[in-house]
Scaffold this motif. Structure first.
Motif, mmCIF file in Angstrom:
data_model
loop_
_atom_site.group_PDB
_atom_site.id
_atom_site.type_symbol
_atom_site.label_atom_id
_atom_site.label_comp_id
_atom_site.label_asym_id
_atom_site.label_seq_id
_atom_site.Cartn_x
_atom_site.Cartn_y
_atom_site.Cartn_z
ATOM 1 N N GLU A 195 3.017 3.650 -3.005
ATOM 2 C CA GLU A 195 2.759 4.278 -4.187
ATOM 3 C C GLU A 195 3.267 3.651 -5.518
ATOM 4 O OE1 GLU A 195 4.375 8.418 -3.083
ATOM 5 O OE2 GLU A 195 2.257 8.994 -2.735
ATOM 6 N N GLU A 196 4.300 3.012 -5.454
ATOM 7 C CA GLU A 196 4.879 2.365 -6.673
ATOM 8 C C GLU A 196 4.157 0.830 -7.014
ATOM 9 O OE1 GLU A 196 7.905 4.572 -4.463
ATOM 10 O OE2 GLU A 196 6.524 2.986 -3.890
ATOM 11 N N VAL B 261 8.636 -4.669 -4.064
ATOM 12 C CA VAL B 261 7.746 -3.606 -4.866
ATOM 13 C C VAL B 261 7.385 -4.444 -6.000
ATOM 14 C CG1 VAL B 261 7.546 -1.909 -6.612
ATOM 15 C CG2 VAL B 261 8.785 -1.498 -4.486
#
Length: 110
Positions: A14-15, A45
């Motif tokens: 999601e990040e 990420v």
């Protein structure tokens, strides 16, 4: 028994907001309604540092199984370079320790 599909993408979560990564997530979540979906990805990420952020080897997100693998080579990012250089290909990592450092090209500030 449902058929299985596996996607491989450099970062997933999601990040993560990259174009290919977001498209992969949208496809995987849509297909998870009809197939057993699995994604193979890194624990990173950030595409600049490639730091291992996600702690788990296996996660699930919106019906998709995620298998995360650690990033083994940290990135070296000199101030004059705007993109990440994997340590495994950076000149300081592949040059023989006794060899002199190469002179920078004219106009380059390293």
């Amino acid at each position: 028994m449902r058929e299985k599909i596996c996607f491989v993408v450099q970062r997933y979560g999601e990040e993560v907001n990259g174009g290919a990564e977001l498209q992969c997530r949208e496809f995987a979540e849509h297909l998870a309604e009809y197939y057993d979906m699995e994604v193979l990805t890194s624990r990173a990420v950030d595409y600049q540092s490639w730091e291992n952020v996600y702690p788990n080897d296996t996660d699930a997100l919106n019906g998709v199984t995620i298998r995360r693998f650690p990033v083994l080579h940290p990135c070296i990012r000199p101030a004059s370079v705007h993109s990440c250089i994997p340590a495994s290909v950076h000149p300081s990592c592949i040059r023989h320790p006794a060899a002199p450092a190469p002179a920078p090209a004219p106009g380059n500030r390293i």
